[in-house]
Motif scaffolding. Structure first.
Motif, PDB file in Angstrom:
ATOM      1  N   THR A  50      41.347   6.927  88.228  1.00 37.62           N
ATOM      2  CA  THR A  50      41.835   7.909  87.278  1.00 37.62           C
ATOM      3  C   THR A  50      40.654   8.674  86.676  1.00 37.62           C
ATOM      4  OG1 THR A  50      43.692   6.457  86.731  1.00 37.62           O
ATOM      5  CG2 THR A  50      43.236   8.249  85.210  1.00 37.62           C
ATOM      6  N   PHE A  51      40.751   9.995  86.741  1.00 33.81           N
ATOM      7  CA  PHE A  51      39.672  10.871  86.298  1.00 33.81           C
ATOM      8  C   PHE A  51      40.129  11.691  85.095  1.00 33.81           C
ATOM      9  CE2 PHE A  51      39.310  10.073  90.772  1.00 33.81           C
ATOM     10  CZ  PHE A  51      37.959   9.927  91.030  1.00 33.81           C
ATOM     11  N   LEU A  52      39.300  11.747  84.059  1.00 34.60           N
ATOM     12  CA  LEU A  52      39.532  12.642  82.939  1.00 34.60           C
ATOM     13  C   LEU A  52      38.639  13.864  83.130  1.00 34.60           C
ATOM     14  CD1 LEU A  52      40.588  13.470  80.158  1.00 34.60           C
ATOM     15  CD2 LEU A  52      38.781  12.057  79.135  1.00 34.60           C
ATOM     16  N   LEU A  53      39.254  15.034  83.132  1.00 29.42           N
ATOM     17  CA  LEU A  53      38.547  16.276  83.396  1.00 29.42           C
ATOM     18  C   LEU A  53      38.657  17.172  82.171  1.00 29.42           C
ATOM     19  CD1 LEU A  53      40.367  16.258  86.718  1.00 29.42           C
ATOM     20  CD2 LEU A  53      37.899  16.003  86.576  1.00 29.42           C
ATOM     21  N   ILE A  54      37.509  17.542  81.616  1.00 24.11           N
ATOM     22  CA  ILE A  54      37.471  18.248  80.334  1.00 24.11           C
ATOM     23  C   ILE A  54      36.787  19.601  80.506  1.00 24.11           C
ATOM     24  CG2 ILE A  54      36.691  18.151  77.937  1.00 24.11           C
ATOM     25  CD1 ILE A  54      36.388  15.060  78.383  1.00 24.11           C
ATOM     26  N   GLY A  55      37.459  20.646  80.079  1.00 27.31           N
ATOM     27  CA  GLY A  55      36.835  21.961  80.016  1.00 27.31           C
ATOM     28  C   GLY A  55      36.420  22.213  78.585  1.00 27.31           C
ATOM     29  N   ALA A  56      35.121  22.246  78.321  1.00 27.77           N
ATOM     30  CA  ALA A  56      34.615  22.366  76.956  1.00 27.77           C
ATOM     31  C   ALA A  56      34.536  23.820  76.529  1.00 27.77           C
ATOM     32  CB  ALA A  56      33.238  21.717  76.852  1.00 27.77           C
ATOM     33  N   ASP A  57      34.999  24.079  75.314  1.00 26.17           N
ATOM     34  CA  ASP A  57      34.965  25.414  74.715  1.00 26.17           C
ATOM     35  C   ASP A  57      33.550  25.668  74.204  1.00 26.17           C
ATOM     36  OD1 ASP A  57      35.413  27.763  73.465  1.00 26.17           O
ATOM     37  OD2 ASP A  57      36.916  27.023  72.057  1.00 26.17           O
ATOM     38  N   SER A  58      32.616  25.838  75.155  1.00 25.06           N
ATOM     39  CA  SER A  58      31.209  25.845  74.780  1.00 25.06           C
ATOM     40  C   SER A  58      30.383  26.660  75.763  1.00 25.06           C
ATOM     41  CB  SER A  58      30.669  24.404  74.760  1.00 25.06           C
ATOM     42  OG  SER A  58      29.260  24.376  74.735  1.00 25.06           O
ATOM     43  N   ARG A  59      29.314  27.230  75.240  1.00 24.20           N
ATOM     44  CA  ARG A  59      28.293  27.852  76.076  1.00 24.20           C
ATOM     45  C   ARG A  59      26.943  27.185  75.791  1.00 24.20           C
ATOM     46  NH1 ARG A  59      29.857  32.411  78.794  1.00 24.20           N
ATOM     47  NH2 ARG A  59      31.827  33.348  78.148  1.00 24.20           N
ATOM     48  N   GLY A 114      48.650   5.343  76.863  1.00 23.30           N
ATOM     49  CA  GLY A 114      48.507   4.131  77.660  1.00 23.30           C
ATOM     50  C   GLY A 114      47.869   4.366  79.011  1.00 23.30           C
ATOM     51  N   VAL A 115      46.943   5.323  79.095  1.00 24.53           N
ATOM     52  CA  VAL A 115      46.262   5.649  80.354  1.00 24.53           C
ATOM     53  C   VAL A 115      44.773   5.388  80.189  1.00 24.53           C
ATOM     54  CG1 VAL A 115      45.694   7.478  81.998  1.00 24.53           C
ATOM     55  CG2 VAL A 115      47.967   7.400  80.957  1.00 24.53           C
ATOM     56  N   LYS A 116      44.241   4.493  80.994  1.00 26.02           N
ATOM     57  CA  LYS A 116      42.813   4.199  80.974  1.00 26.02           C
ATOM     58  C   LYS A 116      42.098   5.047  82.022  1.00 26.02           C
ATOM     59  CE  LYS A 116      42.680  -0.378  78.916  1.00 26.02           C
ATOM     60  NZ  LYS A 116      41.952   0.148  77.742  1.00 26.02           N
ATOM     61  N   ILE A 117      40.872   5.470  81.699  1.00 27.73           N
ATOM     62  CA  ILE A 117      40.114   6.401  82.515  1.00 27.73           C
ATOM     63  C   ILE A 117      38.978   5.675  83.238  1.00 27.73           C
ATOM     64  CG2 ILE A 117      38.723   8.497  82.479  1.00 27.73           C
ATOM     65  CD1 ILE A 117      41.692   8.911  81.693  1.00 27.73           C
ATOM     66  N   ASP A 118      38.807   5.985  84.538  1.00 25.59           N
ATOM     67  CA  ASP A 118      37.701   5.406  85.314  1.00 25.59           C
ATOM     68  C   ASP A 118      36.460   6.297  85.305  1.00 25.59           C
ATOM     69  OD1 ASP A 118      39.070   3.033  86.365  1.00 25.59           O
ATOM     70  OD2 ASP A 118      40.303   4.462  87.469  1.00 25.59           O
ATOM     71  N   HIS A 119      36.673   7.607  85.428  1.00 23.21           N
ATOM     72  CA  HIS A 119      35.543   8.545  85.493  1.00 23.21           C
ATOM     73  C   HIS A 119      35.858   9.777  84.653  1.00 23.21           C
ATOM     74  CE1 HIS A 119      33.507   6.364  88.722  1.00 23.21           C
ATOM     75  NE2 HIS A 119      34.656   6.285  89.346  1.00 23.21           N
ATOM     76  N   VAL A 120      34.788  10.427  84.165  1.00 23.80           N
ATOM     77  CA  VAL A 120      34.942  11.631  83.348  1.00 23.80           C
ATOM     78  C   VAL A 120      34.055  12.737  83.900  1.00 23.80           C
ATOM     79  CG1 VAL A 120      34.754  12.626  81.032  1.00 23.80           C
ATOM     80  CG2 VAL A 120      35.345  10.213  81.303  1.00 23.80           C
ATOM     81  N   ALA A 121      34.567  13.974  83.878  1.00 20.53           N
ATOM     82  CA  ALA A 121      33.764  15.145  84.218  1.00 20.53           C
ATOM     83  C   ALA A 121      34.007  16.210  83.168  1.00 20.53           C
ATOM     84  CB  ALA A 121      34.137  15.675  85.604  1.00 20.53           C
ATOM     85  N   VAL A 122      32.918  16.821  82.684  1.00 20.00           N
ATOM     86  CA  VAL A 122      32.998  17.875  81.675  1.00 20.00           C
ATOM     87  C   VAL A 122      32.322  19.124  82.223  1.00 20.00           C
ATOM     88  CG1 VAL A 122      32.433  18.563  79.314  1.00 20.00           C
ATOM     89  CG2 VAL A 122      32.854  16.147  79.842  1.00 20.00           C
ATOM     90  N   ILE A 123      32.982  20.261  82.074  1.00 22.09           N
ATOM     91  CA  ILE A 123      32.377  21.526  82.466  1.00 22.09           C
ATOM     92  C   ILE A 123      32.539  22.511  81.321  1.00 22.09           C
ATOM     93  CG2 ILE A 123      34.477  22.428  83.582  1.00 22.09           C
ATOM     94  CD1 ILE A 123      32.623  23.724  85.683  1.00 22.09           C
ATOM     95  N   ASP A 124      31.473  23.257  81.010  1.00 20.30           N
ATOM     96  CA  ASP A 124      31.580  24.260  79.959  1.00 20.30           C
ATOM     97  C   ASP A 124      31.723  25.641  80.586  1.00 20.30           C
ATOM     98  OD1 ASP A 124      29.040  24.968  80.850  1.00 20.30           O
ATOM     99  OD2 ASP A 124      28.001  24.253  79.047  1.00 20.30           O
ATOM    100  N   PHE A 125      31.728  26.674  79.752  1.00 15.20           N
ATOM    101  CA  PHE A 125      31.965  28.020  80.257  1.00 15.20           C
ATOM    102  C   PHE A 125      30.900  28.458  81.261  1.00 15.20           C
ATOM    103  CE2 PHE A 125      34.259  29.222  76.047  1.00 15.20           C
ATOM    104  CZ  PHE A 125      35.378  28.537  76.480  1.00 15.20           C
ATOM    105  N   GLN A 126      29.637  28.135  80.962  1.00 13.40           N
ATOM    106  CA  GLN A 126      28.561  28.525  81.869  1.00 13.40           C
ATOM    107  C   GLN A 126      28.714  27.843  83.221  1.00 13.40           C
ATOM    108  OE1 GLN A 126      25.247  27.321  79.376  1.00 13.40           O
ATOM    109  NE2 GLN A 126      24.951  29.409  78.607  1.00 13.40           N
ATOM    110  N   GLY A 127      29.102  26.567  83.200  1.00 13.56           N
ATOM    111  CA  GLY A 127      29.315  25.847  84.448  1.00 13.56           C
ATOM    112  C   GLY A 127      30.464  26.433  85.243  1.00 13.56           C
TER     113      GLY A 127
END
Length: 295
Positions: A47-56, A122-135
């Motif tokens: 299970t992957f948590l994927l986050i788009g950050a409101d950031s530059r 009730g969802v456990k996460i195995d891996h996380v990826a974060v990407i911001d606006f520049q990415g």
């Protein structure tokens, strides 16, 4: 070449707004209280948590997009669940309080957002990826160097200051970022989902075109490695390539999707100092998400 590993890779694009396919009707009454990481049911599923950050590049930011992906390698199956950023949930901590779920990332980064999702759904996460606006901008130009064709109207042009004309336009990284983030019309975030679906399909097709030749297949590891450099993640090249051999040659049209909150399970509300939120039926949405990942 049909790719399912492609979707694992394209998830980083989803983070910045390129979400999922049209949503099937969901049964929010399905009941299960088991954690969806029960490996006795799912084998080697991750299970992957994927986050788009409101950031530059700022140190603190909110999560502009939140997606949970669950991959079942034995079945070559991928499920994607997107959580609307204005979902009203309890954020754990020394002083637990209700807020928009995207505030969890602001107050405690990816670890607090992981914990919030675990306690709320009730969802456990195995891996996380974060990407911001520049990415995101760099990723789009990597996967679709020829740009993406989208239909632009005057409201989007005026609101987002997009350098485009009314009608069909070819947009690249920075302008495409503006397009997928637009939400200031009557459809708000829900209309944004529809526009993003079209963008995702074109990015998928553009990436497939790049790696459809022998030279493209040879270049695939380096393309993925370059893409990973645009992320803050604990997912390594080795992990993706280990998932790849079986997945690369499988059809990509079996991806199942879900949106939280599910239809008929929320209402618009507003709170002082927080603003407009999606106030959810917590039990219904927890059961819907667990049922979705448990099949």
């Amino acid at each position: 070449m049909k790719q399912k590993v492609l979707y694992i890779y394209l998830l980083v694009l989803i983070l910045a707004g390129c979400t999922y396919a049209p949503l099937p009707k969901q049964n929010g009454n399905a009941s299960t209280d088991k954690k969806v990481t029960d490996e006795s049911n799912h084998g080697d599923a991750k299970t992957f948590l994927l986050i788009g950050a409101d950031s530059r590049g700022e140190k603190k930011s909110r999560a502009d997009a939140i997606m949970i992906a669950r991959y079942f390698p034995e079945r070559g199956k991928l499920k994607l669940a997107s959580i609307m950023r204005d979902s009203y949930v309890k954020i754990p901590g020394d002083h637990p309080q209700y807020n928009k779920i995207n505030a969890a990332y602001y107050y405690g980064g990816k670890e607090l957002l992981k914990k919030t999702i675990d306690e709320a759904f009730g969802v456990k996460i195995d891996h996380v990826a974060v990407i911001d606006f520049q990415g995101f901008v760099k990723m789009v130009d990597l996967l679709a160097p020829e740009g993406v064709v989208v239909d632009v109207d005057q409201k989007i042009i005026d609101d987002m200051s997009i350098q485009a004309s009314i009608g069909k336009n070819v947009l690249h990284g920075e302008e495409l970022l503006k397009y997928v983030r637009f939400r200031h019309d009557d459809e708000s975030d829900f209309g944004r989902v529809d526009r993003q679906q079209g963008v995702l399909l074109q990015l998928k097709n553009g990436f497939i075109d790049q790696i459809s030749s022998l030279e493209g297949v040879v270049a695939l590891p380096s393309i993925i490695e370059q893409g990973l450099s645009y992320l803050d993640t604990d997912i390594g090249l080795k992990t993706i390539l280990e998932m790849g051999p079986k997945a690369v040659f499988q059809a990509s049209d079996t991806v199942e999707t879900l949106r939280i909150p599910v239809e008929g399970s929320f209402k618009d509300a507003e709170y002082p100092e927080i603003g407009a939120v999606l106030e959810m039926d917590e039990t219904k949405n927890k059961r819907a998400l667990q049922a979705f990942f448990s099949k």
